[in-house]
Write an enzyme that holds these catalytic residues in place. Sequence first.
Site, PDB file in Angstrom:
ATOM      1  N   SER A  10       0.854  -1.184   0.000  1.00 22.03           N
ATOM      2  CA  SER A  10       0.000   0.000   0.000  1.00 22.03           C
ATOM      3  C   SER A  10       0.888   1.231   0.000  1.00 22.03           C
ATOM      4  CB  SER A  10      -0.886   0.000   1.242  1.00 22.03           C
ATOM      5  OG  SER A  10      -0.082   0.146   2.386  1.00 22.03           O
ATOM      6  N   THR A  11       0.276   2.379  -0.236  1.00 20.96           N
ATOM      7  CA  THR A  11       1.081   3.604  -0.268  1.00 20.96           C
ATOM      8  C   THR A  11       1.773   3.863   1.063  1.00 20.96           C
ATOM      9  OG1 THR A  11      -1.090   4.596  -0.190  1.00 20.96           O
ATOM     10  CG2 THR A  11       0.229   5.072  -2.127  1.00 20.96           C
TER      11      THR A  11
END
Length: 477
Positions: A10-11
């Site tokens: 994920s970011t």
Amino acid sequence: MRVALYIRVSTEEQAKEGHSIGAQQDRLLDFVRSQGWEVAEIYIDDGYSAKDLNRPAIQRLLNDCVKKKFDVLLIYRLDRLVRNVIDLYNVMEHLDKHDVMFKSSTEVYDTTSAMGRFFITLVAAIAQWERENLGERVTMGMEKNFRKGGWNGGEPPYGYRLEDGKLVVYEPEAAIVKRIFDLYKTKGQREISKIFNKEGLRTGNGALWAGFTVRYILYNPVYIGKKRWMDNLIDGDHEALVSEEDFEAAAILSKKRLISREKTNVCFPFTGILKCARCGSPLQGGEKKQKLKNYRYYRCSGRFAQGICEIPIIAEDTVEKLMLEQMDFIIDGSWQREIEVANDHHVTFTVPDHAQLERELSEIQKRKKKWQMAFANDVISLDDLKLRMHEENEREETIRAQLMSESSMDKTIPKLSKKDVMTFAKSIKESWPHLELDHKKVIMQTVFSRIVVDTYGEAVGGPGRRVACKIISFETN
Ligand SMILES: [Zn+2]
């Protein structure tokens, strides 16, 4: 064996060490080499969360399953692939249909071994159960609202006025409807009603706003320009107030919020299994909000519902620790002895009677009404009312938990042989810290039918004051 690798970060994780694409890939390639497999393709979702399956690489992977491009799907950890059991169930079903096996390089989840398949069956059973229940709840809610929602011959819905039998937008109210859909993105139904009431706004009937009046608007398809005809929704001849996307988004949100709310009520892995050694009553799970980590505990319903027991509240992590220690006995086979001890322990176990519990519930409802009447007639003060209602609510909660623990002993969960349990115990110990609460629950309910616990002495339990606890006996299924 041709293997597909799936990697996701994920970011937020991109910056963290050990989570990077490279780190996951190295570990997976090591694993592939150790198995003598051959990599067919590497699928990477860089900067995607696992909240749903709306990720380009996973979609491509699922498509490639159909084209038989690989035999095994390998992931580093289950949370790379999915974050909820329903998605897991759907992915598993898809893989199964196309004869693709599934393996996690660090966990027990896999379909290449008998034990792994068994585990996934359990998870899938729970997912199925959740999905059916969820579907039921949602449609029930929708139906109810549809039935109320028709204006055919009745009052026009909030936001409209009736002119020559046609619905016309009534601007002052229409603006509120739009605001509800907008506010709902970040706020709950009750919060929204509070905001409106503070602003002095009132509903169409001049009443104060409440959670259910807000919900009624969120669920009413009249606001996307539909009307009900028999049991179907058809396009109406009135102007919509919100877009279908916004309407749909609100429905999804409310579904999600429903799940997370249900979860805190339901998901206590040991509810239904833990019994009090002193009075034989079941221990009920509970949760108290705290700054860092919520305090999760189990308390004797004999004490809190009936007042027949003095046993302190026991923290969940204390129970977990004990249970994991107990696994050692199971692994080395000396658990048989424990069961003999259990037979020596003279406690009668109360089996809650469903009808009795239901009766108590309706008694509580009646009493609540009486207290409210007493307050309305100036017989008791507001403080008294609050106190009484609090007591009744506590009692109600306990009974509901009892009812729930009865029904949550899911009949569809397969029964294990003693040998299975021994094999399984090892995996449980190893994977426990990584498991989600609902998975923990399935495992506990599958393995144990009863764990009888007691505390040392009469210390006062509660946040920050942990009471030491011991397992008196346990029984496996
Ligand atoms: Zn007790």
